[in-house]
Scaffold this motif. Sequence first.
Motif, PDB file in Angstrom:
ATOM      1  N   GLY A 175       0.794  -1.224   0.000  1.00  0.00           N
ATOM      2  CA  GLY A 175       0.000   0.000   0.000  1.00  0.00           C
ATOM      3  C   GLY A 175       0.824   1.270   0.000  1.00  0.00           C
ATOM      4  N   LEU A 176       2.147   1.169   0.162  1.00  0.00           N
ATOM      5  CA  LEU A 176       2.990   2.367   0.167  1.00  0.00           C
ATOM      6  C   LEU A 176       2.983   3.032  -1.205  1.00  0.00           C
ATOM      7  CD1 LEU A 176       5.117   4.168   1.620  1.00  0.00           C
ATOM      8  CD2 LEU A 176       6.846   2.629   0.687  1.00  0.00           C
ATOM      9  N   ALA A 188      -0.438   0.652  -7.304  1.00  0.00           N
ATOM     10  CA  ALA A 188      -0.233  -0.622  -8.009  1.00  0.00           C
ATOM     11  C   ALA A 188       0.600  -0.447  -9.276  1.00  0.00           C
ATOM     12  CB  ALA A 188      -1.578  -1.256  -8.330  1.00  0.00           C
ATOM     13  N   TRP A 189       0.474   0.691  -9.943  1.00  0.00           N
ATOM     14  CA  TRP A 189       1.182   0.893 -11.211  1.00  0.00           C
ATOM     15  C   TRP A 189       2.648   1.251 -11.008  1.00  0.00           C
ATOM     16  CZ3 TRP A 189       3.327   5.642 -11.400  1.00  0.00           C
ATOM     17  CH2 TRP A 189       2.728   6.653 -10.650  1.00  0.00           C
ATOM     18  N   ALA A 190       3.062   1.641  -9.799  1.00  0.00           N
ATOM     19  CA  ALA A 190       4.437   2.109  -9.583  1.00  0.00           C
ATOM     20  C   ALA A 190       5.465   1.004  -9.798  1.00  0.00           C
ATOM     21  CB  ALA A 190       4.580   2.699  -8.185  1.00  0.00           C
ATOM     22  N   GLY A 191       5.161  -0.217  -9.368  1.00  0.00           N
ATOM     23  CA  GLY A 191       6.105  -1.322  -9.553  1.00  0.00           C
ATOM     24  C   GLY A 191       6.425  -1.584 -11.011  1.00  0.00           C
ATOM     25  N   PRO A 192       5.389  -1.781 -11.851  1.00  0.00           N
ATOM     26  CA  PRO A 192       5.675  -1.989 -13.273  1.00  0.00           C
ATOM     27  C   PRO A 192       6.370  -0.797 -13.935  1.00  0.00           C
ATOM     28  CG  PRO A 192       3.451  -2.703 -12.755  1.00  0.00           C
ATOM     29  CD  PRO A 192       3.992  -2.043 -11.526  1.00  0.00           C
ATOM     30  N   VAL A 193       6.004   0.430 -13.540  1.00  0.00           N
ATOM     31  CA  VAL A 193       6.645   1.609 -14.128  1.00  0.00           C
ATOM     32  C   VAL A 193       8.125   1.643 -13.763  1.00  0.00           C
ATOM     33  CG1 VAL A 193       6.755   4.132 -13.999  1.00  0.00           C
ATOM     34  CG2 VAL A 193       4.561   3.010 -14.325  1.00  0.00           C
ATOM     35  N   LEU A 194       8.449   1.378 -12.505  1.00  0.00           N
ATOM     36  CA  LEU A 194       9.854   1.358 -12.094  1.00  0.00           C
ATOM     37  C   LEU A 194      10.618   0.222 -12.772  1.00  0.00           C
ATOM     38  CD1 LEU A 194       9.460   2.245  -8.328  1.00  0.00           C
ATOM     39  CD2 LEU A 194      10.649   3.595 -10.055  1.00  0.00           C
ATOM     40  N   PHE A 253       5.807  10.959  -6.417  1.00  0.00           N
ATOM     41  CA  PHE A 253       5.375  10.060  -5.354  1.00  0.00           C
ATOM     42  C   PHE A 253       4.530  10.805  -4.313  1.00  0.00           C
ATOM     43  CE2 PHE A 253       8.799   7.260  -6.913  1.00  0.00           C
ATOM     44  CZ  PHE A 253       8.031   6.125  -7.091  1.00  0.00           C
ATOM     45  N   ALA A 254       4.919  12.050  -3.988  1.00  0.00           N
ATOM     46  CA  ALA A 254       4.123  12.843  -3.045  1.00  0.00           C
ATOM     47  C   ALA A 254       2.737  13.119  -3.621  1.00  0.00           C
ATOM     48  CB  ALA A 254       4.840  14.150  -2.731  1.00  0.00           C
ATOM     49  N   SER A 255       2.685  13.422  -4.897  1.00  0.00           N
ATOM     50  CA  SER A 255       1.401  13.704  -5.551  1.00  0.00           C
ATOM     51  C   SER A 255       0.492  12.484  -5.533  1.00  0.00           C
ATOM     52  CB  SER A 255       1.650  14.153  -6.990  1.00  0.00           C
ATOM     53  OG  SER A 255       0.452  14.274  -7.699  1.00  0.00           O
ATOM     54  N   VAL A 256       1.052  11.319  -5.858  1.00  0.00           N
ATOM     55  CA  VAL A 256       0.252  10.083  -5.857  1.00  0.00           C
ATOM     56  C   VAL A 256      -0.254   9.794  -4.450  1.00  0.00           C
ATOM     57  CG1 VAL A 256       0.403   7.579  -6.164  1.00  0.00           C
ATOM     58  CG2 VAL A 256       1.347   9.107  -7.896  1.00  0.00           C
ATOM     59  N   TRP A 257       0.598   9.988  -3.449  1.00  0.00           N
ATOM     60  CA  TRP A 257       0.183   9.744  -2.069  1.00  0.00           C
ATOM     61  C   TRP A 257      -0.911  10.729  -1.651  1.00  0.00           C
ATOM     62  CZ3 TRP A 257       0.351  12.478   2.530  1.00  0.00           C
ATOM     63  CH2 TRP A 257       0.067  11.728   3.678  1.00  0.00           C
ATOM     64  N   LEU A 258      -0.720  12.013  -1.982  1.00  0.00           N
ATOM     65  CA  LEU A 258      -1.713  13.029  -1.608  1.00  0.00           C
ATOM     66  C   LEU A 258      -3.055  12.809  -2.302  1.00  0.00           C
ATOM     67  CD1 LEU A 258       0.477  16.264  -1.562  1.00  0.00           C
ATOM     68  CD2 LEU A 258      -0.739  15.254   0.378  1.00  0.00           C
ATOM     69  N   LEU A 259      -3.029  12.324  -3.536  1.00  0.00           N
ATOM     70  CA  LEU A 259      -4.287  12.103  -4.260  1.00  0.00           C
ATOM     71  C   LEU A 259      -5.166  11.072  -3.567  1.00  0.00           C
ATOM     72  CD1 LEU A 259      -3.179  12.272  -7.998  1.00  0.00           C
ATOM     73  CD2 LEU A 259      -4.750  13.809  -6.794  1.00  0.00           C
TER      74      LEU A 259
END
Length: 194
Positions: free
Chosen positions: A30-31, A34-40, A88-94
């Motif tokens: 949850g940190l 879901a899309w961050a892993g494939p993008v990285l 990453f801050a933007s994704v978390w804030l959203l």
Amino acid sequence: MSRRTTTWGLLAAAVLAGLAGAVPPRLWPGLLPAWAGPVLFVFALVLAFAALLRGQLPEPCDSASPGLRRRYTRELLLAMGAYTLVLFASVWLLRHVEAPALRALVALLPVPPIAFALRAIVRYIRDSDEMQQRIELEAVCIATALVSLLYLAGGFLQTAKVIDLPAGAVLIWLFPLVCLTYGLAKVVVARRYR
């Protein structure tokens, strides 16, 4: 910076990007979205490919002065580092913001760092000699044409209901695809002028 150091630096960055995409989802579910892993993971592959190209190609495909290259590298790395953090801050804030106006503002937070990256690119091209400007601008033209053609073909396939891609993902990948295509086109164009 030597050629070997740059190649190893790109490989190290590829490994770090791959680990950043693989480890946090397992240790801290949850940190990241879901899309961050494939993008990285894709980013890691691109960096590894860049390292491979860097190791296989003859001398650098730019004739800019070392001072200009240092300034460009510094400005670009700062902008892209800021972009990564702000993204990453933007994704978390959203995940925590509900008001539409505030969501729009938070969603657009990563745009200014990219604007600074583009400023670094424009300054680099503007301050290069005429030969380097020609190489850069030809590469930009080729990349823009190829990616535009790809997106046009994708639009036709989407309209014909042959493919169904989410618009958000397609729009987000436009700029990185232009950058990747530009890098590859620059290698090809620079070879013509050797």
